[in-house]
Design a protein around this motif. Structure first.
Motif, mmCIF file in Angstrom:
data_model
loop_
_atom_site.group_PDB
_atom_site.id
_atom_site.type_symbol
_atom_site.label_atom_id
_atom_site.label_comp_id
_atom_site.label_asym_id
_atom_site.label_seq_id
_atom_site.Cartn_x
_atom_site.Cartn_y
_atom_site.Cartn_z
ATOM 1 N N ASP A 1 0.839 -1.194 0.000
ATOM 2 C CA ASP A 1 0.000 0.000 0.000
ATOM 3 C C ASP A 1 0.879 1.250 0.000
ATOM 4 O O ASP A 1 1.999 1.241 0.528
ATOM 5 C CB ASP A 1 -0.924 0.020 1.212
ATOM 6 N N THR A 2 0.366 2.337 -0.560
ATOM 7 C CA THR A 2 1.132 3.585 -0.670
ATOM 8 C C THR A 2 0.539 4.687 0.197
ATOM 9 O O THR A 2 -0.682 4.778 0.357
ATOM 10 C CB THR A 2 1.188 4.054 -2.130
ATOM 11 N N ILE A 3 1.429 5.513 0.721
ATOM 12 C CA ILE A 3 1.069 6.677 1.535
ATOM 13 C C ILE A 3 1.762 7.892 0.919
ATOM 14 O O ILE A 3 2.963 7.849 0.632
ATOM 15 C CB ILE A 3 1.542 6.514 2.994
ATOM 16 N N ALA A 4 1.035 8.969 0.700
ATOM 17 C CA ALA A 4 1.613 10.191 0.132
ATOM 18 C C ALA A 4 1.718 11.264 1.203
ATOM 19 O O ALA A 4 0.819 11.417 2.035
ATOM 20 C CB ALA A 4 0.770 10.700 -1.036
ATOM 21 N N GLU A 5 2.814 12.007 1.158
ATOM 22 C CA GLU A 5 3.046 13.098 2.110
ATOM 23 C C GLU A 5 2.611 14.442 1.522
ATOM 24 O O GLU A 5 2.329 14.567 0.332
ATOM 25 C CB GLU A 5 4.530 13.177 2.479
ATOM 26 N N ARG A 6 2.558 15.458 2.403
ATOM 27 C CA ARG A 6 2.322 16.869 2.040
ATOM 28 C C ARG A 6 0.963 17.114 1.396
ATOM 29 O O ARG A 6 0.832 17.893 0.451
ATOM 30 C CB ARG A 6 3.421 17.380 1.105
ATOM 31 N N ILE A 7 -0.069 16.474 1.918
ATOM 32 C CA ILE A 7 -1.421 16.732 1.404
ATOM 33 C C ILE A 7 -1.966 17.995 2.070
ATOM 34 O O ILE A 7 -2.035 18.077 3.297
ATOM 35 C CB ILE A 7 -2.343 15.532 1.672
ATOM 36 N N GLU A 8 -2.338 18.967 1.245
ATOM 37 C CA GLU A 8 -2.721 20.280 1.776
ATOM 38 C C GLU A 8 -4.165 20.656 1.498
ATOM 39 O O GLU A 8 -4.675 21.607 2.092
ATOM 40 C CB GLU A 8 -1.796 21.353 1.200
#
Length: 460
Positions: free
Chosen positions: A391-398
């Motif tokens: 599974d993937t997790i993305a950073e810096r969601i604004e």
């Protein structure tokens, strides 16, 4: 191909000669620093000296030479430094401009510098050559008093090697090399004291399922108390890694997070928490053994604790690291590869390490939104992870726009200020909404889960 006309090669030459034996023997900055550290920790030598060498304007000379002439000059310089070094194998090349050697105290350093200047003048079609500068420090026990001093000197070597454009130059090292090592030694002692006294806070930031907004788990982040150390969290972690103190910190951080989760569980179900482990700690037998013992005493943490392997420090023994990771996963603790894309070895790690999650570095997310080829690149990465069962997790969601964009790329989870800033006050109680189905991990083996943990070559 020729860089510019001039130099000692016909215009038709296109191929530089391969590196000579001297070039191949030169250590890089990390290997050089480690060798110095081993020497110092084992007792030092009152008959040897460490010298940093800097070649001024070498880049300009490079532009005046064709490839073959440049390669020949590089081999000559490497040979001179190897010959001058102790046992002929104690020289390091940090860049075209910067070198380090360990040599006997009575070696004629002035003659060595003159020899290098002469070689560069002969190679230079304009006859100018380069200026050679040097700064030295003895390696005897009176100048490097203990293990912290040795670590400080290693840190200084890395600073000199890695900061060609910064303030660490031969000029300021010449007048204050010993002073700089002493200052780094003092800082190491302060960091170790802060770790021992737990002079840091844990701030929790949520990781959220992009599909429905449910909180999946928290990441535990460090916040250094400013009255103890005047360091930002990133500076603290980098200094700890560069000086080898990170193993102590990771042990302390794991202990604090485990205690916090255990305490929160007394009031009911909790949201899982991920704690970071440096790649350097993965290579420490002491860390592996300590974490094994800590987890053995808290079996109730299974399903409530994850581990994030950070890429900020290079993992040397990937096979051993993967054995360690599989022991964690088999025991019921999912593992995430953190900062994917921030370092040079991201895809090498993805190939060698079997993990449950990959956290995509924020720089990849920014690139995907701003550059034309960024979106297909991110989609391909998410698809690759999906095919690998990760599974993937993305950073810096604004904002919600980023959420929709990342969902469209196939990313499952997200982290960023849109969902919440890191906070020491964050509750670990499970939110009222149903907890997302946890990622399946392999069942623990029948034997003792922690028997025969494979450990790696120690770099303590």
């Amino acid at each position: 191909n020729k860089r510019r006309k001039g130099g000692g090669e016909a215009a038709g030459a296109t191929t530089a000669p391969p590196p000579g034996p001297a070039d191949q023997l030169m250590m890089d900055s990390k290997s050089f620093a480690e060798k110095i550290g081993e020497r110092l920790i084992s007792g030092g030598d009152d008959d040897t000296t460490l010298t940093f060498i800097e070649l001024g304007d070498i880049a300009d000379l490079r532009d005046r030479l064709d490839d073959r002439s440049w390669a020949k000059l590089q081999t000559m310089i490497s040979t001179m430094l190897q010959d001058a070094s102790e046992d002929g194998d104690s020289a390091g090349k940090f860049s075209d401009e910067r070198y380090g050697i360990v040599h006997k105290k009575d070696h004629d350093l002035t003659a060595l510098k003159s020899e290098i200047v002469t070689a560069t003048q002969k190679a230079d079609p304009q006859g100018r050559g380069v200026e050679v500068k040097a700064a030295s420090m003895g390696l005897d026990p009176t100048e490097v008093e203990d293990e912290d001093s040795a670590r400080a000197l290693i840190y200084t070597i890395k600073e000199f090697a890695d900061n060609a454009e910064a303030e660490i130059t031969v000029e300021n090292l010449t007048s204050n090399l010993t002073g700089r090592v002493k200052e780094a030694t003092k800082q190491i002692a302060q960091v170790k004291s802060a770790i021992a006294d737990k002079s840091f806070q844990i701030a929790y930031q949520p990781i959220v399922a992009l599909e429905d907004g449910h909180w999946h788990h928290h990441e535990a982040l460090v916040r250094v108390k400013t009255d103890t150390l005047n360091m930002a969290p990133f500076e603290f972690i980098k200094f700890a890694e560069d000086t080898g103190v990170i193993v102590d910190f990771d042990m302390a951080m794991c202990g604090e997070v485990m205690s916090a989760v255990t305490t929160a569980m007394e009031d009911g179900p909790v949201i899982s928490v991920a704690v970071n482990i440096s790649g350097r700690s993965l290579g420490s037998n002491a860390f592996v053994d300590t974490l094994r013992d800590m987890l053995s005493t808290k079996p109730e943490l299974k399903g409530n604790l994850l581990f994030e392997i950070t890429e900020s420090a290079r993992i040397k023994d990937l096979e051993g690291a993967n054995n360690f990771i599989q022991k964690l996963r088999h025991a019921g603790y999912p593992v995430c590869m953190d900062d994917f894309g921030a370092g040079e070895a991201a895809f090498e790690y993805l190939r060698a390490l079997d993990v449950d999650y990959v956290k995509i570095d924020g720089s990849y997310v920014d690139f995907a939104q701003k550059e034309e080829k960024g979106t297909p690149f991110l989609r391909a990465l998410a698809r690759l992870c999906h095919d690998l069962g990760i599974d993937t997790i993305a950073e810096r969601i604004e904002d919600q726009e980023m959420v929709d964009f990342l969902r469209g790329c196939g990313v499952e989870y997200g982290q960023g200020y849109y969902y919440g800033k890191p906070s020491p006050e964050a509750s670990l109680k499970l939110p009222p909404k149903p907890k997302p189905k946890p990622k399946k991990v392999e069942e623990a083996p029948n034997e003792d889960e922690f028997e025969d943990w494979t450990t790696m070559d120690s770099i303590d």
